[in-house]
Design a protein around this motif. Structure first.
Motif, PDB file in Angstrom:
ATOM      1  N   ILE A  48       3.663   1.908  10.415  1.00  0.00           N
ATOM      2  CA  ILE A  48       4.328   3.073  11.011  1.00  0.00           C
ATOM      3  C   ILE A  48       4.865   4.002   9.920  1.00  0.00           C
ATOM      4  CG2 ILE A  48       6.290   3.783  12.456  1.00  0.00           C
ATOM      5  CD1 ILE A  48       5.998   1.032  13.860  1.00  0.00           C
ATOM      6  N   LEU A  49       5.227   3.424   8.776  1.00  0.00           N
ATOM      7  CA  LEU A  49       5.866   4.199   7.709  1.00  0.00           C
ATOM      8  C   LEU A  49       4.908   4.641   6.611  1.00  0.00           C
ATOM      9  CD1 LEU A  49       9.123   2.072   7.463  1.00  0.00           C
ATOM     10  CD2 LEU A  49       8.851   4.301   8.568  1.00  0.00           C
ATOM     11  N   THR A  50       3.598   4.406   6.781  1.00  0.00           N
ATOM     12  CA  THR A  50       2.645   4.770   5.719  1.00  0.00           C
ATOM     13  C   THR A  50       2.565   6.272   5.481  1.00  0.00           C
ATOM     14  OG1 THR A  50       0.818   4.722   7.294  1.00  0.00           O
ATOM     15  CG2 THR A  50       1.190   2.731   5.968  1.00  0.00           C
ATOM     16  N   LYS A  51       2.924   7.082   6.462  1.00  0.00           N
ATOM     17  CA  LYS A  51       2.916   8.537   6.277  1.00  0.00           C
ATOM     18  C   LYS A  51       4.215   9.034   5.665  1.00  0.00           C
ATOM     19  CE  LYS A  51      -0.282   9.368  10.062  1.00  0.00           C
ATOM     20  NZ  LYS A  51      -0.463   9.939  11.389  1.00  0.00           N
ATOM     21  N   GLY A  52       5.080   8.105   5.264  1.00  0.00           N
ATOM     22  CA  GLY A  52       6.337   8.471   4.643  1.00  0.00           C
ATOM     23  C   GLY A  52       7.504   8.289   5.588  1.00  0.00           C
ATOM     24  N   LEU A  65      16.994   5.282   8.674  1.00  0.00           N
ATOM     25  CA  LEU A  65      15.639   5.510   8.179  1.00  0.00           C
ATOM     26  C   LEU A  65      14.774   5.977   9.343  1.00  0.00           C
ATOM     27  CD1 LEU A  65      13.708   4.996   5.640  1.00  0.00           C
ATOM     28  CD2 LEU A  65      13.053   2.935   6.871  1.00  0.00           C
ATOM     29  N   TYR A  66      14.129   7.133   9.166  1.00  0.00           N
ATOM     30  CA  TYR A  66      13.294   7.743  10.196  1.00  0.00           C
ATOM     31  C   TYR A  66      11.860   7.885   9.694  1.00  0.00           C
ATOM     32  CZ  TYR A  66      17.754   9.277  12.199  1.00  0.00           C
ATOM     33  OH  TYR A  66      19.023   9.317  12.726  1.00  0.00           O
ATOM     34  N   THR A  67      10.908   7.850  10.607  1.00  0.00           N
ATOM     35  CA  THR A  67       9.559   8.256  10.245  1.00  0.00           C
ATOM     36  C   THR A  67       9.617   9.765   9.994  1.00  0.00           C
ATOM     37  OG1 THR A  67       8.904   8.774  12.522  1.00  0.00           O
ATOM     38  CG2 THR A  67       8.487   6.505  11.741  1.00  0.00           C
ATOM     39  N   LYS A  68       8.622  10.281   9.292  1.00  0.00           N
ATOM     40  CA  LYS A  68       8.572  11.735   9.066  1.00  0.00           C
ATOM     41  C   LYS A  68       8.545  12.488  10.396  1.00  0.00           C
ATOM     42  CE  LYS A  68       7.847  12.223   4.491  1.00  0.00           C
ATOM     43  NZ  LYS A  68       8.230  13.237   3.581  1.00  0.00           N
ATOM     44  N   ASP A 101      13.345  11.970   0.984  1.00  0.00           N
ATOM     45  CA  ASP A 101      11.988  11.548   1.361  1.00  0.00           C
ATOM     46  C   ASP A 101      11.643  10.271   0.609  1.00  0.00           C
ATOM     47  OD1 ASP A 101      11.101  13.690   3.072  1.00  0.00           O
ATOM     48  OD2 ASP A 101      11.021  14.959   1.297  1.00  0.00           O
ATOM     49  N   LEU A 102      10.981   9.352   1.295  1.00  0.00           N
ATOM     50  CA  LEU A 102      10.560   8.097   0.677  1.00  0.00           C
ATOM     51  C   LEU A 102       9.093   7.833   0.971  1.00  0.00           C
ATOM     52  CD1 LEU A 102      13.480   5.690   1.706  1.00  0.00           C
ATOM     53  CD2 LEU A 102      13.253   6.998  -0.401  1.00  0.00           C
ATOM     54  N   GLU A 103       8.453   7.144   0.040  1.00  0.00           N
ATOM     55  CA  GLU A 103       7.075   6.687   0.235  1.00  0.00           C
ATOM     56  C   GLU A 103       7.065   5.171   0.094  1.00  0.00           C
ATOM     57  OE1 GLU A 103       4.593   8.695   1.136  1.00  0.00           O
ATOM     58  OE2 GLU A 103       5.891  10.454   0.985  1.00  0.00           O
ATOM     59  N   ILE A 104       6.319   4.510   0.928  1.00  0.00           N
ATOM     60  CA  ILE A 104       6.204   3.056   0.867  1.00  0.00           C
ATOM     61  C   ILE A 104       5.188   2.705  -0.221  1.00  0.00           C
ATOM     62  CG2 ILE A 104       4.429   2.849   2.659  1.00  0.00           C
ATOM     63  CD1 ILE A 104       6.102   0.472   3.761  1.00  0.00           C
ATOM     64  N   ASP A 105       5.512   1.741  -1.092  1.00  0.00           N
ATOM     65  CA  ASP A 105       4.591   1.380  -2.168  1.00  0.00           C
ATOM     66  C   ASP A 105       3.568   0.347  -1.685  1.00  0.00           C
ATOM     67  OD1 ASP A 105       5.784  -1.172  -2.347  1.00  0.00           O
ATOM     68  OD2 ASP A 105       6.867  -0.729  -4.189  1.00  0.00           O
ATOM     69  N   LYS A 106       2.676  -0.050  -2.576  1.00  0.00           N
ATOM     70  CA  LYS A 106       1.589  -0.973  -2.201  1.00  0.00           C
ATOM     71  C   LYS A 106       2.100  -2.348  -1.782  1.00  0.00           C
ATOM     72  CE  LYS A 106      -1.836   1.332  -5.038  1.00  0.00           C
ATOM     73  NZ  LYS A 106      -2.726   1.261  -6.194  1.00  0.00           N
ATOM     74  N   GLN A 107       3.305  -2.704  -2.202  1.00  0.00           N
ATOM     75  CA  GLN A 107       3.895  -3.982  -1.818  1.00  0.00           C
ATOM     76  C   GLN A 107       4.748  -3.871  -0.555  1.00  0.00           C
ATOM     77  OE1 GLN A 107       4.034  -3.020  -5.273  1.00  0.00           O
ATOM     78  NE2 GLN A 107       2.159  -4.204  -5.451  1.00  0.00           N
ATOM     79  N   GLY A 108       4.743  -2.700   0.071  1.00  0.00           N
ATOM     80  CA  GLY A 108       5.502  -2.505   1.309  1.00  0.00           C
ATOM     81  C   GLY A 108       6.989  -2.299   1.086  1.00  0.00           C
ATOM     82  N   ARG A 109       7.343  -1.695  -0.066  1.00  0.00           N
ATOM     83  CA  ARG A 109       8.745  -1.480  -0.398  1.00  0.00           C
ATOM     84  C   ARG A 109       9.085   0.000  -0.426  1.00  0.00           C
ATOM     85  NH1 ARG A 109       8.497  -4.657  -5.980  1.00  0.00           N
ATOM     86  NH2 ARG A 109       6.994  -2.968  -6.158  1.00  0.00           N
ATOM     87  N   LEU A 110      10.351   0.272  -0.181  1.00  0.00           N
ATOM     88  CA  LEU A 110      10.908   1.617  -0.303  1.00  0.00           C
ATOM     89  C   LEU A 110      11.953   1.598  -1.406  1.00  0.00           C
ATOM     90  CD1 LEU A 110      11.526   2.330   3.486  1.00  0.00           C
ATOM     91  CD2 LEU A 110       9.728   3.340   2.074  1.00  0.00           C
TER      92      LEU A 110
END
Length: 166
Positions: A48-52, A65-68, A101-110
């Motif tokens: 759900i959070l892959t778009k930021g 924490l909200y989705t974009k 704004d946050l982006e989720i990394d490859k390990q699923g972290r913010l």
């Protein structure tokens, strides 16, 4: 099938498709923040959070924490609060100026910014709570204290909400 029946059938299909695309954040999850301020997102929410995402100062000493997409619905409402009202200005500042704004990394972290971790008094152990359209991130000790107080008053809270139709 007549036209009205066909129209109802199309509407039903649209509703079913729309329902499949909806999501909701629910549950309570214990996690740790590492020394760099990274927080693992519960696996079930990562897609759900892959778009930021957007994280901001929440109420009751937590972070929200909200989705974009959800932030895109909320931010214009906050920006549209009346400038002539001091409480409206203060609330808009809390939510908008505190946002990142946050982006989720490859390990699923913010990566939670330091100023937001300080605001929420977060140490190592945190609790992530799902609240339908947003997540809240709490310092574990603060969450446990808040939850205990709320659970103690649950009957009074429920009665007051009954007046609101809940």
């Amino acid at each position: 099938m007549d036209k009205s029946g066909d129209k109802l059938n199309r509407l039903w299909i649209k509703l079913k498709l729309r329902h499949k695309n909806q999501f909701m954040f629910i549950g309570e999850y214990q996690h740790n923040i590492d020394q760099k301020g990274r927080l693992a997102v519960p696996a079930k929410f990562r897609a759900i959070l892959t778009k930021g995402a957007v994280v901001t100062k929440g109420l009751d000493d937590c972070l929200s924490l909200y989705t974009k997409e959800e932030w895109g619905k909320l931010a214009p409402k906050l920006a549209g609060l009346p400038l002539a009202k001091a409480n409206a200005r203060a609330f808009a500042r809390l939510m908008l100026a505190g946002a990142m704004d946050l982006e989720i990394d490859k390990q699923g972290r913010l990566l939670i910014p330091d100023y937001l971790r300080q605001y929420a008094g977060m140490k190592k152990k945190v609790v992530i709570t799902g609240l339908y359209n947003r997540l809240e991130i709490w310092d574990e000790a603060k969450w446990n204290k808040y939850k205990q107080g709320t659970e103690t008053k649950s009957s009074d809270i429920a009665e007051a909400l009954g007046e609101l139709g809940v």
